[in-house]
Design a protein around this motif. Structure first.
Motif, PDB file in Angstrom:
ATOM      1  N   LEU A 242      -7.667  -0.819  -7.587  1.00  0.00           N
ATOM      2  CA  LEU A 242      -6.696  -1.897  -7.697  1.00  0.00           C
ATOM      3  C   LEU A 242      -7.194  -3.209  -7.100  1.00  0.00           C
ATOM      4  CD1 LEU A 242      -3.187  -1.198  -8.015  1.00  0.00           C
ATOM      5  CD2 LEU A 242      -3.547  -2.922  -6.287  1.00  0.00           C
TER       6      LEU A 242
ATOM      7  N   PHE B 149       2.127   1.858  -3.488  1.00  0.00           N
ATOM      8  CA  PHE B 149       1.097   2.408  -4.384  1.00  0.00           C
ATOM      9  C   PHE B 149       0.775   3.862  -4.044  1.00  0.00           C
ATOM     10  CE2 PHE B 149       0.294  -2.101  -5.272  1.00  0.00           C
ATOM     11  CZ  PHE B 149       0.433  -2.036  -6.647  1.00  0.00           C
ATOM     12  N   MET B 150       0.883   4.211  -2.764  1.00  0.00           N
ATOM     13  CA  MET B 150       0.657   5.610  -2.401  1.00  0.00           C
ATOM     14  C   MET B 150       1.644   6.508  -3.154  1.00  0.00           C
ATOM     15  SD  MET B 150       1.040   7.397   1.332  1.00  0.00           S
ATOM     16  CE  MET B 150      -0.380   6.620   2.087  1.00  0.00           C
TER      17      MET B 150
ATOM     18  N   PHE C 106       0.906   6.367  -7.011  1.00  0.00           N
ATOM     19  CA  PHE C 106      -0.290   7.153  -7.350  1.00  0.00           C
ATOM     20  C   PHE C 106      -0.012   8.654  -7.253  1.00  0.00           C
ATOM     21  CE2 PHE C 106      -3.603   3.678  -6.144  1.00  0.00           C
ATOM     22  CZ  PHE C 106      -3.126   2.913  -7.186  1.00  0.00           C
TER      23      PHE C 106
ATOM     24  N   PHE D 166      -6.751   5.047 -12.241  1.00  0.00           N
ATOM     25  CA  PHE D 166      -7.776   4.001 -12.419  1.00  0.00           C
ATOM     26  C   PHE D 166      -7.707   3.367 -13.808  1.00  0.00           C
ATOM     27  CE2 PHE D 166      -9.398   6.954  -9.198  1.00  0.00           C
ATOM     28  CZ  PHE D 166      -9.370   6.092  -8.126  1.00  0.00           C
ATOM     29  N   ASN D 167      -6.520   3.368 -14.383  1.00  0.00           N
ATOM     30  CA  ASN D 167      -6.344   2.676 -15.657  1.00  0.00           C
ATOM     31  C   ASN D 167      -6.503   1.169 -15.492  1.00  0.00           C
ATOM     32  OD1 ASN D 167      -5.983   4.672 -17.482  1.00  0.00           O
ATOM     33  ND2 ASN D 167      -3.725   4.606 -17.474  1.00  0.00           N
ATOM     34  N   VAL D 168      -6.813   0.496 -16.629  1.00  0.00           N
ATOM     35  CA  VAL D 168      -6.772  -0.960 -16.661  1.00  0.00           C
ATOM     36  C   VAL D 168      -5.656  -1.351 -17.624  1.00  0.00           C
ATOM     37  CG1 VAL D 168      -8.062  -3.057 -17.108  1.00  0.00           C
ATOM     38  CG2 VAL D 168      -9.274  -0.983 -16.389  1.00  0.00           C
ATOM     39  N   PRO D 169      -4.671  -2.102 -17.227  1.00  0.00           N
ATOM     40  CA  PRO D 169      -4.333  -2.492 -15.850  1.00  0.00           C
ATOM     41  C   PRO D 169      -3.857  -1.287 -15.038  1.00  0.00           C
ATOM     42  CG  PRO D 169      -2.553  -3.101 -17.353  1.00  0.00           C
ATOM     43  CD  PRO D 169      -3.662  -2.553 -18.208  1.00  0.00           C
ATOM     44  N   PRO D 170      -3.888  -1.397 -13.725  1.00  0.00           N
ATOM     45  CA  PRO D 170      -3.521  -0.257 -12.864  1.00  0.00           C
ATOM     46  C   PRO D 170      -2.046   0.105 -13.026  1.00  0.00           C
ATOM     47  CG  PRO D 170      -3.794  -2.257 -11.570  1.00  0.00           C
ATOM     48  CD  PRO D 170      -4.256  -2.576 -12.937  1.00  0.00           C
TER      49      PRO D 170
ATOM     50  N   TRP E 115      -7.872  12.440  -7.049  1.00  0.00           N
ATOM     51  CA  TRP E 115      -7.126  11.352  -6.418  1.00  0.00           C
ATOM     52  C   TRP E 115      -5.624  11.540  -6.491  1.00  0.00           C
ATOM     53  CZ3 TRP E 115      -8.988   8.383  -2.911  1.00  0.00           C
ATOM     54  CH2 TRP E 115     -10.357   8.084  -2.910  1.00  0.00           C
TER      55      TRP E 115
ATOM     56  N   TRP F 222      -4.753  -4.488   8.845  1.00  0.00           N
ATOM     57  CA  TRP F 222      -3.455  -4.123   8.252  1.00  0.00           C
ATOM     58  C   TRP F 222      -2.704  -3.155   9.155  1.00  0.00           C
ATOM     59  CZ3 TRP F 222      -1.911   0.721   6.178  1.00  0.00           C
ATOM     60  CH2 TRP F 222      -0.737   0.687   5.412  1.00  0.00           C
TER      61      TRP F 222
ATOM     62  N   LEU G 227      -5.705   6.435   0.916  1.00  0.00           N
ATOM     63  CA  LEU G 227      -5.097   5.457   0.019  1.00  0.00           C
ATOM     64  C   LEU G 227      -6.019   4.263  -0.195  1.00  0.00           C
ATOM     65  CD1 LEU G 227      -2.663   4.246  -1.494  1.00  0.00           C
ATOM     66  CD2 LEU G 227      -2.017   3.204   0.671  1.00  0.00           C
TER      67      LEU G 227
ATOM     68  N   MET H 273      -3.318  11.700  -3.257  1.00  0.00           N
ATOM     69  CA  MET H 273      -2.234  10.745  -2.991  1.00  0.00           C
ATOM     70  C   MET H 273      -0.913  11.478  -2.806  1.00  0.00           C
ATOM     71  SD  MET H 273      -3.367   7.779  -2.645  1.00  0.00           S
ATOM     72  CE  MET H 273      -4.862   8.452  -1.971  1.00  0.00           C
TER      73      MET H 273
ATOM     74  N   PRO I 153       0.810  -1.220   0.000  1.00  0.00           N
ATOM     75  CA  PRO I 153       0.000   0.000   0.000  1.00  0.00           C
ATOM     76  C   PRO I 153       0.846   1.274   0.000  1.00  0.00           C
ATOM     77  CG  PRO I 153      -0.943  -1.575   1.499  1.00  0.00           C
ATOM     78  CD  PRO I 153       0.368  -2.148   1.056  1.00  0.00           C
TER      79      PRO I 153
ATOM     80  N   TYR J 107     -12.519   0.810 -11.185  1.00  0.00           N
ATOM     81  CA  TYR J 107     -11.167   0.507 -11.634  1.00  0.00           C
ATOM     82  C   TYR J 107     -10.165   0.523 -10.490  1.00  0.00           C
ATOM     83  CZ  TYR J 107     -13.619   1.416 -15.933  1.00  0.00           C
ATOM     84  OH  TYR J 107     -14.530   1.380 -16.933  1.00  0.00           O
TER      85      TYR J 107
ATOM     86  N   LEU K 118      -7.770   2.453  -3.425  1.00  0.00           N
ATOM     87  CA  LEU K 118      -7.559   1.031  -3.747  1.00  0.00           C
ATOM     88  C   LEU K 118      -8.885   0.280  -3.818  1.00  0.00           C
ATOM     89  CD1 LEU K 118      -4.472   0.139  -1.489  1.00  0.00           C
ATOM     90  CD2 LEU K 118      -4.476   0.579  -3.942  1.00  0.00           C
TER      91      LEU K 118
ATOM     92  N   GLN L  37      -9.693  -4.795  -9.462  1.00  0.00           N
ATOM     93  CA  GLN L  37      -9.000  -5.297 -10.656  1.00  0.00           C
ATOM     94  C   GLN L  37      -8.253  -6.591 -10.348  1.00  0.00           C
ATOM     95  OE1 GLN L  37      -7.009  -3.029 -13.615  1.00  0.00           O
ATOM     96  NE2 GLN L  37      -7.746  -1.079 -12.819  1.00  0.00           N
TER      97      GLN L  37
END
Lengths: 272, 296
Positions: free
Chosen positions: B134, A26-27, A30, A39-43, A237, B167, B123, A241, A23, B132, B127, B137
C-alpha cells in the motif's frame, strides 16, 4: 483562539489521527482478504469475505487456538500474581514501618532503571538451570513483583488508605496480614484495576521473553506463533493479518472501555 | 497460628525479595562475571575460562559493534527527535482547541503504544511490501517514480523501521505533554495577552518553559528506549538485522552474538558497555537541561 488557527488545529490533529488509526483499519480489512487480493492494484480499501478462510489457514499452519489459550493463561496468571505480590509489597512500603524499609524501596526503584537487554542472557541461563525452558511459568513468574507495580501500589496506598483505620483495627485485635487483606486491599481496588490492565496487556504483547525461553510451537504464545508464520518462505498474508487482528482486537476493546485509567496508569511515573 | 506483628512487613515484601534475588540480582551479577569469561553454553559450565578484559576489547575493536551502535544512534535520533517535535505542537493544539474531544483524540494517538509489536510489525511488513504494498502504491500515485524495496534495500530499511517506531510512540509523548500543559496556570496566558503577546510569543515565553521538565523527562525516556530498540527492527528483519545489517541495533547484535553465535561472554560484555553508555547519556541530558532549568 481565533477562528482560522482553530480550524487549522482541528485539521492537523484530525489528519494526524487518521494516520494513526489507518494502519489498524487496514489490518482488519486485510484480515478479510485473500493473500493475493491484499496486493491488488488499487489496494483493497473495504472488507471482503475471506476471513473464515484465513482463519482456516491459520489453524492448519499453527496450533492457533492453543497459542491463543496460552496467551490468555500466561496473561491471567501474570496478572493475578502481579496484583497479589505488588499490592503486598506496595502496602508494606506505604503503611508499615520496618528495618531496611528505605534501602529496600530504593532497591525497587533502582531495578526500574535496568535496561531490558541486560537480563536477556543471564535470565536465559537461570531458566536453563531451573529447567524452566519451554515452560509457561518462566513467562509469568519472574516479572510478577515488578518495580513499576510496587511503585504504583505504594503511591496509591499512601494517598488513600487512612492510617486511623489501621490503628483502629489493631486495637480491635486484627492481625497485620488480616488488616492488609480485609481492610487495605479493598480500598486499593482502583489501583489494582489499573495495574491489572497494564499487566495483562504487556503480558499479552510480550515478545522478548517468550522468544528466549519458548521452544515448541505447541507452547508458543500468540506473538511468537504469528512471527513463526512470517518466517516461512511464502508468507500467508491474509492469515497473518487475521491472526494479527485477533491479537489486536481484545486490546482495542480493553482500551476503548478503560482508556482514561490505562493512560493515567502508564504515564504515572511521569505525572506524579 | 498467628504470625508475630513485627514479621508481617517482611512477609509482605518477601515475594519481591525472592523474585528479585533469583531473577533480578543474581542474573545481573552473573552477567558481570560472565563478561570476563570465554564460554560457549554448549560446552558445559566447566569450559568457562577467565579472559580478563578480552571480551570488552573485542567488542570495542570489532567493526560489528560500531556498526550496530551507528545504526542504533541513527534510529534513536530519527525516531526520537520527530516524536517530540510533533508531539509538542499536537499537544498544544489539543489542549487549546478540543475541549471534551481531547480524550478521544489523544486516545487515537495513544492506541499504537498498547498494541502488540508483532502484530504491528506484520502489518507494516505487508504495507511496506515492494511490488504492490500500500505504501508504494500510494507513493507511486502521488509522486510517480520507482517502487522502493523497503525491506530489502540497505537504504530504505532504516527509514521503514523509524516510521514504525515513530508511529508507535508519538502518542505516548503526546499524552505526557498534554498532562504537563494542564499544570500551567491559565492566568499566565491572560496576563501575557494583556501585555500584547501574540500566540507565538505566548508559546515561547509561557508554554515552553512550563513544559520544560516534561521535555527533559520525555527526552530521557526516548534516549533510554531508543538505545534499547530491539523488537520492531528484529521482527521486521526476521531477526537478522536487514539488508547489509542496516537495521541491526546493538540489542539485536547482542541477541545474535549470544543465541546465533553462542558467544555468551562477548554478549555480556556488550550489555555492560551499553548499560554504561545509557547511564552516561541520561546523566548528560539531565545535566545539559538542569543548568538552564527554570524551577516550575
Amino acid at each position: 483562539m481565533k477562528r482560522t488557527p482553530k480550524l487549522l488545529a482541528y485539521a492537523i490533529v484530525g489528519i494526524g489521527a487518521l494516520f494513526m488509526l489507518a494502519p489498524f483499519y487496514f489490518m482488519f480489512v486485510f484480515a478479510t482478504q485473500s493473500r493475493v487480493d491484499i496486493f491488488n492494484v488499487p489496494p483493497p480499501l473495504f472488507f471482503s469475505d475471506e476471513l473464515l478462510n484465513n482463519i482456516q489457514v491459520l489453524t492448519t499452519r499453527l496450533p492457533f487456538w492453543k497459542n491463543v489459550g496460552w496467551s490468555l493463561y500466561v496473561g491471567l496468571m501474570s496478572t493475578a500474581l502481579t496484583l497479589l505480590f505488588c499490592s503486598m509489597a506496595g502496602y508494606a512500603f506505604a503503611m508499615l514501618e520496618f528495618r531496611f524499609k528505605r534501602a529496600l524501596f530504593a532497591l525497587v526503584m533502582a531495578t526500574m532503571m535496568v535496561p531490558s537487554f541486560m537480563n536477556m542472557i543471564p535470565s536465559f541461563m537461570v531458566m536453563d538451570a531451573l529447567g524452566w525452558i519451554d515452560t509457561h511459568r518462566a513467562l509469568y513468574l519472574p516479572g510478577a513483583a515488578s518495580a513499576f507495580g510496587i511503585f504504583l501500589m505504594r503511591q496509591f496506598a499512601a494517598s488513600t488508605v487512612p492510617r486511623e483505620l489501621l490503628s483502629a483495627a489493631r486495637i480491635d485485635g486484627a492481625s497485620e496480614l488480616g488488616i492488609y487483606w480485609r481492610i487495605a486491599l479493598p480500598l486499593m481496588k482502583p489501583a489494582l484495576g489499573t495495574l491489572g490492565l497494564i499487566t495483562f496487556i504487556s503480558s499479552w504483547n510480550n515478545f522478548m521473553n517468550p522468544l528466549i525461553v519458548m521452544r515448541t510451537a505447541e507452547n508458543y504464545t500468540l506473538p511468537l506463533a504469528l512471527r513463526s508464520l512470517f518466517s516461512t518462505t511464502s508468507t500467508e498474508w491474509g492469515a497473518l493479518m487475521a491472526g494479527s487482528a485477533i491479537a489486536t482486537l481484545p486490546l482495542i476493546v480493553l482500551f476503548v472501555i478503560s482508556s482514561r485509567q490505562l493512560i493515567a496508569g502508564l504515564t504515572a511515573g511521569a505525572v506524579k | 497460628m498467628r504470625i508475630p506483628a513485627k514479621w508481617a512487613p517482611y512477609l509482605l515484601v518477601s515475594p519481591f525479595l525472592i523474585l528479585f534475588a533469583v531473577f533480578g540480582l543474581f542474573p545481573l551479577l552473573f552477567s558481570a562475571w560472565l563478561a570476563f569469561q570465554s564460554w560457549e553454553p554448549t560446552s558445559g559450565i566447566e569450559a568457562m575460562k577467565f579472559v580478563g578484559f578480552d571480551n570488552f576489547v573485542f567488542a570495542l575493536t570489532d567493526g560489528w559493534f560500531w556498526k550496530a551502535l551507528k545504526n542504533t544512534l541513527w534510529l534513536a535520533v530519527a525516531t526520537g527527535l520527530p516524536q517530540h517535535l510533533v508531539a509538542i505542537p499536537l499537544a498544544v493544539f489539543l489542549h487549546q482547541a478540543f475541549g471534551k474531544w481531547r480524550g478521544v483524540f489523544s486516545g487515537a494517538y495513544f492506541l499504537p503504544y498498547i498494541t502488540s509489536t508483532v502484530a504491528i510489525a506484520m502489518l507494516f511488513g505487508s504495507l511496506f511490501s515492494t511490488d504492490y504494498g500500500l505504501v508504494n502504491q500510494a507513493l507511486h500515485a502521488l509522486f510517480g517514480g520507482d517502487n522502493i524495496n523497503w525491506m530489502r534495500s540497505p537504504d530504505a530499511i532504516k527509514p521503514a523501521v523509524a516510521i514504525v517506531v515513530f508511529w508507535r510512540y508519538v502518542g505516548f509523548n503526546l499524552v505526557l505533554y498534554l498532562a504537563a500543559l494542564q499544570t500551567i496556570p491559565h492566568d499566565l496566558y491572560q496576563a501575557a495577552r494583556l501585555d500584547g503577546a501574540g500566540p507565538w510569543q505566548q508559546f515561547l515565553r509561557i508554554t515552553l518553559p512550563g513544559i520544560k521538565p516534561m521535555i527533559l523527562f520525555g527526552v530521557t525516556l526516548s534516549i533510554i528506549g531508543g538505545l534499547q530498540l530491539f523488537e520492531e527492527p528484529f521482527i521486521l528483519t526476521n531477526g537478522k538485522g536487514g539488508a547489509d545489517q542496516q537495521a541491526m541495533t546493538v540489542a539485536i547484535y547482542l541477541y545474535r552474538l549470544a543465541f546465533d553465535f553462542s558467544d555468551f561472554g562477548g554478549a555480556s560484555a556488550l550489555a555492560w558497555i551499553m548499560f554504561g553508555l545509557i547511564a552516561a547519556l541520561t546523566w548528560l541530558t539531565n545535566k545539559a537541561f538542569a543548568d538552564k532549568q527554570v524551577q516550575a
